[in-house]
Design an enzyme around this catalytic site. Structure first.
Site, PDB file in Angstrom:
ATOM      1  N   HIS A 134       6.167   3.096 -94.575  1.00  0.00           N
ATOM      2  CA  HIS A 134       7.151   2.876 -93.512  1.00  0.00           C
ATOM      3  C   HIS A 134       6.555   1.864 -92.537  1.00  0.00           C
ATOM      4  O   HIS A 134       5.337   1.779 -92.365  1.00  0.00           O
ATOM      5  CB  HIS A 134       7.423   4.214 -92.816  1.00  0.00           C
ATOM      6  N   ASP A 211       0.378   9.949 -93.163  1.00  0.00           N
ATOM      7  CA  ASP A 211       1.725  10.030 -92.615  1.00  0.00           C
ATOM      8  C   ASP A 211       2.473  11.107 -93.395  1.00  0.00           C
ATOM      9  O   ASP A 211       2.874  10.907 -94.541  1.00  0.00           O
ATOM     10  CB  ASP A 211       2.413   8.674 -92.757  1.00  0.00           C
ATOM     11  N   GLN A 214       7.573  12.640 -94.317  1.00  0.00           N
ATOM     12  CA  GLN A 214       8.486  12.983 -95.401  1.00  0.00           C
ATOM     13  C   GLN A 214       7.964  14.144 -96.259  1.00  0.00           C
ATOM     14  O   GLN A 214       8.686  14.645 -97.118  1.00  0.00           O
ATOM     15  CB  GLN A 214       8.726  11.760 -96.284  1.00  0.00           C
ATOM     16  N   LYS A 237      12.553  15.686 -88.727  1.00  0.00           N
ATOM     17  CA  LYS A 237      12.647  15.733 -90.191  1.00  0.00           C
ATOM     18  C   LYS A 237      12.291  17.118 -90.720  1.00  0.00           C
ATOM     19  O   LYS A 237      12.558  17.436 -91.878  1.00  0.00           O
ATOM     20  CB  LYS A 237      11.734  14.667 -90.807  1.00  0.00           C
ATOM     21  N   CYS A 375      13.289   0.822 -93.236  1.00  0.00           N
ATOM     22  CA  CYS A 375      12.034   0.494 -92.536  1.00  0.00           C
ATOM     23  C   CYS A 375      10.884   0.353 -93.539  1.00  0.00           C
ATOM     24  O   CYS A 375       9.770   0.833 -93.296  1.00  0.00           O
ATOM     25  CB  CYS A 375      11.703   1.543 -91.483  1.00  0.00           C
TER      26      CYS A 375
END
Length: 417
Positions: A134, A211, A214, A237, A375
């Site tokens: 991202h 990260d 997700q 999220k 993104c």
């Protein structure tokens, strides 16, 4: 049930999705005269009643600023706020709540770490990222590299959307100072083998940032088992409210990093001669925090913890499997990202149709998906497309909704042939 339907996978029988859906009031509405089919969970997931009630109760019964109030409401708010921090600590299995820093989201958490590690970087140092990142895990490192003379080095992916591990091994070297990589791709759904990547990076003496934005909606991370230095994610999220995120960082590294912002709360003592910083985690939490949002995130985590996580993952896997089965029913449809290990995310294109047109026409049928570059422009460039359509599923989606998506795509495809 449509003519695309099939018998439910037996692995989902223990997971009562209709009961679960009643916990998410937003799903029980119509959009454009059709029952809402919400398949944009990768952008932002919906919130259960437990989250809405927790935030409402906070504002109705205990709202006050935290840590400094010498009164009952201040004590209640502080207890709820710090209790939320402990809930997050348990969720990621961090050794100490001192290592849980509240941020506005994944993006701010990465910026905080990038700026905090900048003093460690010099010309010739390398920051390893992947081609599937991202923008939030690319741009902050580029900004730091420009200031320090370091270099951002991307690791390529293969056509299936998997990290090129041979390339990773060759690019990782004694100049690598930081590995910043996504746990799960927001475009492809690919689950990266981050445990082995972290180990290899640490063997080279590099620091690691993961990260997890997700990943956390689909499975719980264990930062001690992963042995990462930093792990970041966003509340919205994870079925929690917007406006708050989490940075886990090793205490010894956070102690060495300079504050990211200055102001109230993050100080120990201020004078015009010298200011000294507060202890962790408050050193990185300037100003009044997002108290209600922290309470809401904790409620979301507790809600998830009350579910059968194995059954939930099985239900999500069944959704993706059914979607993959139905791809052949839409002429010209091509999946972008076919990794062997994925969460239920499907990016696709259809020959002759622009992704934004697909999204608009599906919305007219009450079906919400995401379109565009997500993104992730470097990844779009790799696949040679301006963007994709993306359906991202959550545990509250049903097999019938998957079939509605493909019935909708068939209808759109017929309009243009």
């Amino acid at each position: 049930m449509s003519d695309l339907s099939m018998a439910n996978n037996t692995s989902t029988k223990a997971f009562d999705v209709e009961r679960i859906r009643r916990d998410f009031p937003i799903l029980a509405q119509e959009v454009n005269g059709k029952p809402l089919v919400y398949l944009d969970n990768g952008a932002s997931a919906q919130k259960p009643i437990a989250v809405l009630d927790a935030m409402d109760r906070y504002y109705r019964e205990m709202h006050s600023n935290v840590h400094r109030g010498a009164h009952t409401l201040g004590d209640r708010a502080t207890a709820a706020f710090e209790g939320a921090r402990e809930t997050v600590r348990s969720f990621v299995n961090a050794p100490s709540s001192r290592e849980i820093i509240w941020t506005r989201g994944t993006t701010e958490a990465i910026n905080l770490v990038a700026n905090g590690l900048a003093p460690r970087l010099k010309e010739g140092d390398e920051i390893l990222v992947s081609h599937m990142e991202h923008h939030a895990n690319i741009v902050p490192w580029q900004m730091v590299a420009e200031r320090t003379g370091a270099k951002v080095v991307p690791v390529p992916v293969n056509s299936a959307g998997e990290l090129d591990l041979d390339a990773f091994n060759s690019l990782l070297n004694e100049r690598t100072r930081i590995l910043a990589i996504t746990h799960v791709s927001n475009v492809l759904g690919t689950v990266n083998p981050i445990a082995s990547l972290i180990k290899k990076a640490k063997d080279q003496g590099a620091l690691t940032l993961i990260d997890g934005a997700q990943a956390v909606p689909h499975f719980k991370p264990d930062v001690q088992a992963l042995d990462c230095d930093f792990y970041v994610f966003s509340s919205h999220k994870l079925f929690g409210p917007t406006g708050i995120g989490v940075l886990y960082g090793r205490a010894e590294l956070l102690e060495q990093m300079p504050p990211y912002q200055g102001g109230g709360e993050m100080i120990e003592r201020v004078s015009f001669e010298r200011t000294t910083w507060n202890v962790l985690p408050y050193k990185f939490e300037a100003g009044t925090p997002a108290i209600a949002e922290a309470v809401g995130l904790a409620a979301a985590i507790r809600y998830l913890d009350n579910l059968d996580r194995k059954a939930m993952e099985a239900a999500e896997n069944a959704l993706l499997a059914r979607a993959n089965e139905l791809v052949s029913t839409v002429p010209g449809m091509e999946i972008i990202g076919t990794a062997a290990k994925k969460v239920p995310v499907m990016s696709f294109k259809i020959a002759g149709l622009h992704p934004s047109d697909i999204g608009t026409l599906l919305d007219q049928q009450g079906i919400a998906i995401r379109t565009g570059h997500h993104c992730a422009m470097p990844l779009m460039d790799f696949y040679g497309v301006p963007g994709t359509a993306r359906a991202s599923f959550a545990f509250y989606n049903t097999l019938e909704e998957v079939e509605q998506l493909f019935a909708g795509l068939q209808k759109i495809q017929r309009l243009f042939t």
